[in-house]
Design a protein around this motif. Structure first.
Motif, PDB file in Angstrom:
ATOM      1  N   MET A 112      53.852  17.638  82.882  1.00 36.77           N
ATOM      2  CA  MET A 112      53.205  18.555  83.839  1.00 36.77           C
ATOM      3  C   MET A 112      53.383  19.986  83.360  1.00 36.77           C
ATOM      4  N   THR A 113      52.618  20.877  83.961  1.00 37.98           N
ATOM      5  CA  THR A 113      52.683  22.296  83.566  1.00 37.98           C
ATOM      6  C   THR A 113      52.771  23.136  84.827  1.00 37.98           C
ATOM      7  N   LEU A 114      53.482  24.240  84.722  1.00 41.77           N
ATOM      8  CA  LEU A 114      53.550  25.185  85.844  1.00 41.77           C
ATOM      9  C   LEU A 114      52.514  26.266  85.580  1.00 41.77           C
ATOM     10  N   ILE A 115      51.525  26.352  86.477  1.00 43.48           N
ATOM     11  CA  ILE A 115      50.424  27.298  86.263  1.00 43.48           C
ATOM     12  C   ILE A 115      50.219  28.168  87.511  1.00 43.48           C
ATOM     13  N   ALA A 116      49.517  29.302  87.313  1.00 45.86           N
ATOM     14  CA  ALA A 116      49.294  30.225  88.427  1.00 45.86           C
ATOM     15  C   ALA A 116      47.862  30.739  88.420  1.00 45.86           C
ATOM     16  N   ARG A 117      47.488  31.370  89.530  1.00 43.52           N
ATOM     17  CA  ARG A 117      46.151  31.987  89.622  1.00 43.52           C
ATOM     18  C   ARG A 117      45.999  33.016  88.497  1.00 43.52           C
ATOM     19  N   PRO A 118      44.770  33.240  88.048  1.00 44.52           N
ATOM     20  CA  PRO A 118      44.577  34.149  86.906  1.00 44.52           C
ATOM     21  C   PRO A 118      44.998  35.590  87.201  1.00 44.52           C
ATOM     22  N   THR A 119      45.043  35.960  88.482  1.00 47.87           N
ATOM     23  CA  THR A 119      45.413  37.341  88.846  1.00 47.87           C
ATOM     24  C   THR A 119      46.922  37.505  89.022  1.00 47.87           C
ATOM     25  N   MET A 120      47.682  36.468  88.781  1.00 47.17           N
ATOM     26  CA  MET A 120      49.150  36.567  88.910  1.00 47.17           C
ATOM     27  C   MET A 120      49.650  37.642  87.940  1.00 47.17           C
ATOM     28  N   PRO A 121      50.407  38.641  88.427  1.00 45.76           N
ATOM     29  CA  PRO A 121      50.834  39.714  87.519  1.00 45.76           C
ATOM     30  C   PRO A 121      51.811  39.266  86.420  1.00 45.76           C
ATOM     31  N   LEU A 128      57.635  35.717  85.944  1.00 45.67           N
ATOM     32  CA  LEU A 128      57.308  34.896  87.118  1.00 45.67           C
ATOM     33  C   LEU A 128      58.553  34.704  87.983  1.00 45.67           C
ATOM     34  N   ALA A 129      59.691  34.451  87.331  1.00 45.32           N
ATOM     35  CA  ALA A 129      60.941  34.247  88.080  1.00 45.32           C
ATOM     36  C   ALA A 129      61.242  35.485  88.933  1.00 45.32           C
ATOM     37  N   ALA A 130      61.017  36.666  88.379  1.00 47.80           N
ATOM     38  CA  ALA A 130      61.255  37.907  89.135  1.00 47.80           C
ATOM     39  C   ALA A 130      60.246  38.022  90.277  1.00 47.80           C
ATOM     40  N   TRP A 131      58.982  37.672  89.987  1.00 47.56           N
ATOM     41  CA  TRP A 131      57.928  37.748  91.021  1.00 47.56           C
ATOM     42  C   TRP A 131      58.257  36.800  92.190  1.00 47.56           C
ATOM     43  N   LEU A 132      58.785  35.627  91.875  1.00 43.86           N
ATOM     44  CA  LEU A 132      59.142  34.658  92.925  1.00 43.86           C
ATOM     45  C   LEU A 132      60.192  35.263  93.871  1.00 43.86           C
ATOM     46  N   GLN A 133      61.180  35.913  93.275  1.00 41.24           N
ATOM     47  CA  GLN A 133      62.244  36.519  94.094  1.00 41.24           C
ATOM     48  C   GLN A 133      61.679  37.643  94.967  1.00 41.24           C
ATOM     49  N   GLN A 134      60.763  38.437  94.373  1.00 41.21           N
ATOM     50  CA  GLN A 134      60.201  39.580  95.132  1.00 41.21           C
ATOM     51  C   GLN A 134      59.226  39.148  96.221  1.00 41.21           C
ATOM     52  N   GLY A 182      41.009  27.534  78.205  1.00 39.49           N
ATOM     53  CA  GLY A 182      39.912  28.449  78.563  1.00 39.49           C
ATOM     54  C   GLY A 182      40.405  29.715  79.264  1.00 39.49           C
ATOM     55  N   LYS A 183      41.724  29.855  79.380  1.00 34.52           N
ATOM     56  CA  LYS A 183      42.352  31.014  80.029  1.00 34.52           C
ATOM     57  C   LYS A 183      41.865  31.229  81.475  1.00 34.52           C
ATOM     58  N   LYS A 184      41.584  30.116  82.150  1.00 39.52           N
ATOM     59  CA  LYS A 184      41.128  30.199  83.556  1.00 39.52           C
ATOM     60  C   LYS A 184      42.326  30.334  84.503  1.00 39.52           C
ATOM     61  N   VAL A 185      43.509  29.939  83.999  1.00 41.32           N
ATOM     62  CA  VAL A 185      44.735  30.033  84.805  1.00 41.32           C
ATOM     63  C   VAL A 185      45.825  30.612  83.913  1.00 41.32           C
ATOM     64  N   LYS A 186      46.913  31.071  84.525  1.00 39.55           N
ATOM     65  CA  LYS A 186      48.061  31.497  83.714  1.00 39.55           C
ATOM     66  C   LYS A 186      49.031  30.324  83.613  1.00 39.55           C
TER      67      LYS A 186
END
Ligand code: ASP
Length: 329
Positions: free
Chosen positions: A127-136, A143-149, A216-220
């Motif tokens: 499996m893969t951990l993916i995010a919306r394309p606009t995820m900073p 990502l770990a820092a973003w999760l905490q914030q 296709g770089k549709k997700v991060k």
């Protein structure tokens, strides 16, 4: 006495007819339906459609179709397959949820161990951990820092209680100690559409669904859930979650093929033989490997070993589910 004799004759005739039809299986102008308990276009559906193509040849060219009976974390489609006529013409293709449902669901309309005949494991899928394309966040550390914030505001998609994405999400939340809001779908095909559209933040999903979106770089994409990095070209640069600092994290899921309980032994033998041929089909292997999946070659392609494996996975994942206290009705 006369009545008894008549009943015995009817029973004998039924056995003879059923026995004969088991010998003839599969009848060429009939159709085999593979029930997929998740939405069309998703990873379980992908495996089923590729397998349908590969298994029809060793079954004499019979038509094999996929029936997406999706919803409620695969319990709807699985129940439908369990109740189908045990004649070999209705099968179920399901994944790790066969091992999560018994612990997760307080009420289940079927018994995973007793209401199915086990035909063999098909593949193992990372499996893969993916995010919306606009995820900073641009890498796992960010990502770990973003999760905490963003605690309390994070939406995590899944394919319903007990699905692979749900299980992976539960394990990830417990590993990083961040609670997220679960957003359930009928499968991860609609979930990934919403992820691309930015309606949800994160998804943990099979590579069979995410590889082309990552390419296709549709997700991060941040990491794979296996203990080792993958060799699939589009995924080979992704780190593992474990090497990214999520200690001991490891989830690989698998798909298996099932028939309703009571399917005659000669029919099961023919289906298992055909499955083994399909699993060696170079075209099937190529398609699966291109999506990060590993086609099964080990003893789990034998029915008894398949069942043993599912029961041991039920115990293993039961511990994680109980620890998370994640139950459904
Ligand atoms: N990948 C899904 C899951 O999370 C199921 C699917 O849509 O095939 O279980």
């Amino acid at each position: 006495m006369k009545k008894m004799l008549k009943l015995a004759l009817i029973a004998a005739a039924a056995v003879a007819t059923f026995g004969a039809s088991a010998q003839e299986f599969p009848v060429k102008d009939k159709t085999i339906t593979i029930v997929v308990p998740y939405a069309a276009g998703g990873p379980t559906d992908r495996v089923a459609r590729d397998l349908a193509e590969a298994i029809r040849k060793p079954l004499g060219g019979i038509s094999v179709v996929v029936d997406n009976s999706a919803g409620a974390g695969s319990t709807i489609g699985s129940a439908k397959a369990a109740r189908a006529a045990p004649d070999g013409y209705t099968l179920l293709l399901n994944h790790v949820s066969m091992a999560t449902m018994p612990t997760m669901y307080r009420k289940l309309a079927f018994n995973v161990a007793n209401d199915f005949e086990y035909l063999g494991i098909i593949n193992d899928v990372p499996m893969t951990l993916i995010a919306r394309p606009t995820m900073p966040a641009n890498n796992y550390k960010e990502l770990a820092a973003w999760l905490q914030q963003n605690k309390g505001k994070i939406n995590l998609g899944n394919a319903g209680q007990g699905s692979a994405s749900h299980l992976c999400g539960l394990m990830f939340q417990s590993a990083v100690q961040v609670d997220m809001t679960a957003v359930p779908y009928k499968g991860t095909a609609p979930a990934i559409t919403d992820l691309i559209g930015g309606q949800i933040d994160l998804l943990c999903d099979q590579t069979t669904n995410t590889t082309s979106q990552i390419e296709g770089k549709k997700v991060k994409a941040y990491a794979v859930t296996t203990t080792k990095r993958l060799t699939t070209p589009a995924l080979k640069d992704l780190p593992t979650l474990a090497e990214s600092g999520v200690k001991d994290f490891s989830v690989t899921i698998w798909h298996g093929l099932y028939a309703p309980k009571g399917t005659p032994a000669p029919v099961l033998a023919k289906l298992n033989d055909a499955l083994k041929v399909a699993l060696k089909d170079p075209e099937f292997i190529k398609k699966q490997e291109g999506l990060g999946a590993v086609v099964a070659t080990d003893k789990r392609i034998e029915p008894a070993e398949h069942k043993k494996f599912v029961l041991s996975e039920t115990e293993k994942f039961g511990v994680a589910i109980k620890a998370a206290g994640s139950y459904a009705d």
